[in-house]
Write a protein that holds these residues in place. Structure first.
Motif, mmCIF file in Angstrom:
data_model
loop_
_atom_site.group_PDB
_atom_site.id
_atom_site.type_symbol
_atom_site.label_atom_id
_atom_site.label_comp_id
_atom_site.label_asym_id
_atom_site.label_seq_id
_atom_site.Cartn_x
_atom_site.Cartn_y
_atom_site.Cartn_z
ATOM 1 N N VAL A 5 0.883 -1.505 -0.064
ATOM 2 C CA VAL A 5 0.501 0.016 0.203
ATOM 3 C C VAL A 5 0.799 1.079 0.048
ATOM 4 O O VAL A 5 1.389 1.650 1.181
ATOM 5 C CB VAL A 5 -0.797 -0.088 1.175
ATOM 6 C CG1 VAL A 5 -1.793 1.354 0.961
ATOM 7 C CG2 VAL A 5 -1.889 -1.528 0.643
ATOM 8 N N GLU A 6 0.818 2.359 -0.601
ATOM 9 C CA GLU A 6 1.284 3.335 -1.064
ATOM 10 C C GLU A 6 0.415 4.323 -0.123
ATOM 11 O O GLU A 6 -0.508 4.746 -0.060
ATOM 12 C CB GLU A 6 1.628 3.620 -2.620
ATOM 13 C CG GLU A 6 2.299 2.934 -3.398
ATOM 14 C CD GLU A 6 1.166 2.231 -4.022
ATOM 15 O OE1 GLU A 6 1.627 1.575 -5.219
ATOM 16 O OE2 GLU A 6 -0.228 1.762 -3.140
ATOM 17 N N SER A 7 1.683 5.272 -0.228
ATOM 18 C CA SER A 7 0.618 6.698 0.254
ATOM 19 C C SER A 7 2.015 8.186 -0.117
ATOM 20 O O SER A 7 3.134 8.117 0.488
ATOM 21 C CB SER A 7 0.191 6.462 2.433
ATOM 22 O OG SER A 7 1.961 6.178 2.679
ATOM 23 N N SER A 17 9.166 18.963 -2.017
ATOM 24 C CA SER A 17 9.327 17.441 -2.158
ATOM 25 C C SER A 17 8.555 16.968 -1.283
ATOM 26 O O SER A 17 6.777 17.398 -0.452
ATOM 27 C CB SER A 17 10.749 17.679 -0.925
ATOM 28 O OG SER A 17 11.930 18.769 -1.024
ATOM 29 N N LEU A 18 8.667 15.947 -1.763
ATOM 30 C CA LEU A 18 7.059 14.768 -1.220
ATOM 31 C C LEU A 18 8.668 13.503 -0.761
ATOM 32 O O LEU A 18 8.937 13.267 -1.570
ATOM 33 C CB LEU A 18 5.909 14.260 -2.171
ATOM 34 C CG LEU A 18 5.425 15.421 -2.271
ATOM 35 C CD1 LEU A 18 4.756 14.559 -3.166
ATOM 36 C CD2 LEU A 18 4.572 15.225 -1.149
ATOM 37 N N ARG A 19 7.408 12.780 0.315
ATOM 38 C CA ARG A 19 8.236 11.429 0.425
ATOM 39 C C ARG A 19 7.170 10.826 0.649
ATOM 40 O O ARG A 19 5.917 10.289 1.010
ATOM 41 C CB ARG A 19 8.837 11.393 2.257
ATOM 42 C CG ARG A 19 9.476 9.849 1.527
ATOM 43 C CD ARG A 19 10.254 9.750 3.396
ATOM 44 N NE ARG A 19 9.441 9.688 4.899
ATOM 45 C CZ ARG A 19 10.038 9.543 5.978
ATOM 46 N NH1 ARG A 19 10.561 8.447 5.922
ATOM 47 N NH2 ARG A 19 8.846 8.730 6.678
ATOM 48 N N ARG A 66 18.082 13.236 -7.795
ATOM 49 C CA ARG A 66 16.605 14.269 -6.710
ATOM 50 C C ARG A 66 15.988 13.006 -6.132
ATOM 51 O O ARG A 66 15.477 13.809 -4.739
ATOM 52 C CB ARG A 66 16.401 14.782 -7.981
ATOM 53 C CG ARG A 66 16.605 15.953 -8.875
ATOM 54 C CD ARG A 66 15.305 16.048 -9.733
ATOM 55 N NE ARG A 66 14.631 15.637 -10.343
ATOM 56 C CZ ARG A 66 13.399 15.313 -11.134
ATOM 57 N NH1 ARG A 66 12.987 16.168 -10.387
ATOM 58 N NH2 ARG A 66 12.907 14.526 -11.836
ATOM 59 N N PHE A 67 15.664 12.108 -6.350
ATOM 60 C CA PHE A 67 15.189 11.536 -5.830
ATOM 61 C C PHE A 67 16.008 9.956 -4.921
ATOM 62 O O PHE A 67 16.679 9.760 -5.491
ATOM 63 C CB PHE A 67 14.051 10.430 -6.726
ATOM 64 C CG PHE A 67 12.752 11.080 -7.469
ATOM 65 C CD1 PHE A 67 12.933 12.561 -7.354
ATOM 66 C CD2 PHE A 67 12.175 10.499 -7.911
ATOM 67 C CE1 PHE A 67 11.873 13.092 -8.025
ATOM 68 C CE2 PHE A 67 11.018 11.105 -8.667
ATOM 69 C CZ PHE A 67 11.259 12.716 -8.337
ATOM 70 N N THR A 68 15.068 9.734 -4.153
ATOM 71 C CA THR A 68 16.324 8.553 -3.176
ATOM 72 C C THR A 68 14.940 7.049 -2.478
ATOM 73 O O THR A 68 14.374 7.519 -2.262
ATOM 74 C CB THR A 68 16.959 9.139 -2.338
ATOM 75 O OG1 THR A 68 18.005 10.092 -2.356
ATOM 76 C CG2 THR A 68 18.120 8.030 -1.557
ATOM 77 N N MET A 82 11.938 12.872 -2.475
ATOM 78 C CA MET A 82 11.357 13.020 -4.165
ATOM 79 C C MET A 82 11.890 14.552 -3.428
ATOM 80 O O MET A 82 10.829 15.580 -3.340
ATOM 81 C CB MET A 82 10.325 13.214 -5.080
ATOM 82 C CG MET A 82 9.814 12.120 -4.730
ATOM 83 S SD MET A 82 8.497 11.481 -6.195
ATOM 84 C CE MET A 82 6.798 12.078 -5.223
ATOM 85 N N ASN A 83 13.179 14.852 -4.280
ATOM 86 C CA ASN A 83 12.807 17.120 -4.019
ATOM 87 C C ASN A 83 13.319 17.229 -5.348
ATOM 88 O O ASN A 83 13.817 15.878 -6.296
ATOM 89 C CB ASN A 83 14.501 16.730 -2.971
ATOM 90 C CG ASN A 83 14.774 15.993 -1.784
ATOM 91 O OD1 ASN A 83 13.447 16.225 -1.371
ATOM 92 N ND2 ASN A 83 15.965 16.189 -1.309
ATOM 93 N N SER A 84 13.337 18.175 -5.488
ATOM 94 C CA SER A 84 13.383 19.175 -6.665
ATOM 95 C C SER A 84 12.808 19.237 -7.495
ATOM 96 O O SER A 84 12.399 18.621 -8.717
ATOM 97 C CB SER A 84 15.039 19.130 -7.256
ATOM 98 O OG SER A 84 16.167 19.614 -6.313
#
Length: 116
Positions: A5-7, A17-19, A66-68, A82-84
């Motif tokens: 399940v994603e969130s 940014s979002l995680r 940008r992403f990790t 997720m950055n930039s």
């Protein structure tokens, strides 16, 4: 039958940014690789990032730097930081998990919208 399940999706401005989180209902050691894919309107689903059970990672060229992607085995969760963020990152993001017997699991997807 495992479930994932994603969130964490949402609306963010360019440069923000979002995680994203992907929680598995079983131990992540059941999967030899987990990853994030995305699908933008009118486009095919594409790989964003993957992480193996040993922690090796691979990224699409469009998100490198940008992403990790990371994993917390104790929480059975994989993250995508997720950055930039750019307009072109707008898509539905899906979590994917594969077992060594080639069984594949997909989450329901989470919408990420980058807009000013």
């Amino acid at each position: 039958q495992a479930q994932i399940v994603e969130s964490g999706g949402g609306l963010v401005q360019p440069g923000g940014s979002l995680r994203l989180s992907c929680a598995a209902s079983v131990s992540m050691f059941s999967f030899y690789v987990m990853g994030w894919y995305r699908q933008a309107p009118g486009k095919e689903r594409e790989l964003v990032a993957i992480i193996t059970g040993r922690g090796s990672t691979n990224y699409a060229d469009s998100v490198k730097g940008r992403f990790t992607i990371s994993r917390d085995n104790a929480k059975n969760t994989v993250y995508l930081q997720m950055n930039s963020l750019k307009f072109e990152d707008t898509a539905v993001y899906y979590c994917n998990a594969k077992t060594r017997s080639d069984t594949e699991y997909w989450g329901q997807g989470t919408q990420v919208t980058v807009d000013s």
